[in-house]
Design a protein around this motif. Sequence first.
Motif, short mmCIF file in Angstrom:
data_model
loop_
_atom_site.label_atom_id
_atom_site.label_comp_id
_atom_site.label_asym_id
_atom_site.label_seq_id
_atom_site.Cartn_x
_atom_site.Cartn_y
_atom_site.Cartn_z
N LYS A 805 0.84 -1.20 0.00
CA LYS A 805 0.00 0.00 0.00
C LYS A 805 0.88 1.25 0.00
O LYS A 805 1.88 1.32 0.72
CB LYS A 805 -0.90 -0.02 1.24
CG LYS A 805 -1.96 1.06 1.25
CD LYS A 805 -2.87 0.89 2.45
CE LYS A 805 -3.97 1.94 2.45
NZ LYS A 805 -4.87 1.77 3.64
N ASP A 806 0.53 2.23 -0.83
CA ASP A 806 1.24 3.52 -0.91
C ASP A 806 2.75 3.34 -1.05
O ASP A 806 3.55 3.84 -0.25
CB ASP A 806 0.95 4.37 0.34
CG ASP A 806 -0.53 4.65 0.53
OD1 ASP A 806 -1.23 4.83 -0.49
OD2 ASP A 806 -0.97 4.66 1.69
N ASP A 808 4.95 4.64 -3.04
CA ASP A 808 5.73 5.87 -3.19
C ASP A 808 6.01 6.50 -1.82
O ASP A 808 7.13 6.98 -1.56
CB ASP A 808 4.97 6.88 -4.07
CG ASP A 808 4.97 6.48 -5.54
OD1 ASP A 808 5.85 5.69 -5.94
OD2 ASP A 808 4.08 6.95 -6.27
N ASP A 809 5.00 6.48 -0.95
CA ASP A 809 5.20 7.04 0.39
C ASP A 809 6.21 6.21 1.18
O ASP A 809 7.02 6.76 1.94
CB ASP A 809 3.87 7.08 1.15
CG ASP A 809 2.89 8.09 0.55
OD1 ASP A 809 3.36 8.94 -0.25
OD2 ASP A 809 1.69 8.01 0.86
#
Length: 881
Positions: A805-806, A808-809
């Motif tokens: 999940k996410d 890039d973050d």
Amino acid sequence: MCGIVGYLGPSGNAAVLQRMNDCQAHRGPDGQGSFTDGAAGLGHRRLSIIDVAHGQQPMTTADGRYTLVYNGEVYNYLPLREQLQELGHTFTTESDTEVVLEAFAEWGTDAFDRFNGMWGLAIWDSADQRLTLSRDHFGIKPVYVAQVGDTFLFASEIKSILASGLYDAKPNDRTIYRYLRFRIHEDGRETFFDGIERLEPGEALTVDASGTARAPYTRLREELAELATEQRPYDEAAAADYKARLIEAVRLRLQSEVPVGTSLSGGLDSSAVAVIINQLLNSGDETTTESVGTKQNTFSAVFPGSANDEEKYVDAVLDSCRGHVAAHKIKPTADEFKADLRDFIRTQEEPLISSGPYAQFQVMREATQHVTVLLDGQGADEMMAGYIPYYFVYLRQLRAQGAKQAAAELSKSLDVLYRLGRFKLKDKLTGKKSIPATAFLAPDFRQKYAGETYRVEGSNLKLRLIEDLFVGSLPSLLRYEDKNTMRFSLEGRVPFLDKEVVKFIFSLSDEAIIKGGWNKRILRDATRGLLPDLINRRRNKIGFTTPQGEWFMRLKNYFYNIFLSESFANRPYFDQNEVLHAFEGWIKGSNGVDSMQFWRLLNVELWLQEFFDDKDSEADQPVRVKTDLEPNADKELDLVTASGVTVRRYPLRTELFSRDDDLDARVLAQIDRFFETLQGDPEQAAEMAGKRWYYFISEKIVAITQGRSYFIWDINVGRPARVLSKYVTRTPAGIGLGSPFTMQLAIQEAGLPRVLYASAGGAVGKLIGKRGMFYELVGGDIRAIDGPTEYSAYPSNVSAKLAPKDPDDVAARLTAAIRERVPAPYRDTFGGTIVMDANDIGRNVLGTDVPGDTTRFEEMFADNPLGQGGEQTPMAIVVER
């Protein structure tokens, strides 16, 4: 007890004979011998039991005509010896071996029916140039044969024929089918090896210039059927007569110059043997019990806390033998079973009905530390209706004689019959569906043998018992016993299979076997007062077995990995998807499949691996753990990308990740270790100094630490996932959506409508020659969903994962933490973090905090430097050189 091998034909020679004989050294650690005469060769391994100082083999008659190799014991050898002496034969040893040899010299193959015992033997007649093989009346000891071109081979074990170098091993597909379909695992003459057969019980085989001939040397089976029609009345006198005969059978089997013990399961049969020996000890007949000693050694497998533990029954027998018994309790565990599994399968040589004989395997391993001979209760069930299905046969028989008699017997057997049907009843009440064995078979394999049938006698008790004595049940149990005992250089003896005792039982009416809901009636009556009532009157039978269902649940990860393996998938026998789906359902408790079905599938697979698959010569070599500055095996540190950039990739080995791990802390610990290692290698440090570098991390460990990895049995696969997955090519090693559980995750992540839409688009794409349409249309990170991979470390080998999940973050967060952590000289050259989905068939950047085109990062992983096995290198430092 011993092992025999040999050949007749031009391809045989001394080297072949030695290879065959060496292969079964465990059957006879006390000596070996060989004999050759032209095209004939005989080999022998000896386990000394009687006349230890003499009786070496091969043994030849004084005139040089007959030479014998012999595995077994003939218990009536002393009266036979007297008969032969009266006929003019002289003896130079005290062994039964010499009696067997002289008996053949006197009576030929007619001698065999005079023997009361167990044997597998070969006799070479140098005058007639004839080889004769024989196996005892019940097949207690094995003889395997194979015709390879113009050379005939024989041995006590299949492994010896394989070791000859003459036989080209090939599975017997028909036998495999019948095993998987009907649970048949001792199928007449045929074995699981194409071209290797067994002698059948009571059979003799001759080989000479005229060819090979096989024929029974006895009418025992027909005699039992004829005796069954006599129906002599059963009464107290018959029970007393049987008791005397059984005690004599036990007494004969105590003849030994080496220590004798007892295998005690806690059931009626083995308990009867134990208490009879105890009675003989109490009688003071030291000549008879010399081999036992002052205390009888008993050996029992117990499973504390398990539903099928028999320890209380074992203890009851031990208590009744108090003062004259030395008890040994073995407590097999699931972990020991896993550790021994391949040895156990190699020992048995052919697939077996369940994991139950492993308890016996463990018992024999302990027993060999204390005794050399072991008595047990094998054979009693097949002559006295010891299994619950025999009640149904008897009831059908009674129904044919009159409904009233059948109803009376049924009313007294209801509790016994309920035990057989309670699990099926429970499954029906809970809605669990059974799955037929054929559902797990590959369609072509299933179709090829669709005409195979297996019929058993269903309405005549005595005929069914005879069938099971010689075909349906006992042969496999005797195989287990022979293999398990001889694996640990033990001799197993089975007093219930005394030929005269068996004949006596079959001469009595059926009431001696079943009456008033009680089976083994004559044995119960004969041991009343000897056995504790807890044993004598027990109605539930367990025997030497294991808590298989409990063990399979504990070892589900291990077994799942076998079903998931590429070797299992590539066999022509199995439907892998159906097996996986059923095993998942069994783990969840959503179907009524018996663990026995899974055992048969596992057993065939592991048997094929053991006897047919190529062995990796390096498999047993210690694994060297690489350093952070070395590439993975068969990989390179450096790569020139498609864009012409040279990069160096350092795969970082880590401990396994779990959902409870702090990803950032684990990553920083690995970074610290890498730079410490780098500072210790000036050459590599110089290579990296002043150059741009990146941190790559596998999406798998990010997903795991986010809780986005799921055990297969925790994924509730719906019908749409099962159907759709069949239309997706199953990619190697669990990658992609070709399995129901990864497809289910895709549906959960993207929604069923979008998956259906993408599937339709993918089908159109194939028609117009455009690949990848499905993934373009489905959106999200469905491409990154991974299924379990057989070669991966736990838990990746039994779990499926969503994309992180996410990502890039995650990349940005890790970059900030790494930049603060690394030594100053490398801080300014650090380019950032890449979350990479990489395997040996493709690369896909899922997340990064590095601006620009990510294609260059995928190019850096063109050969997947992280490996695709159990390297445990889910991250890498990549340097642009």
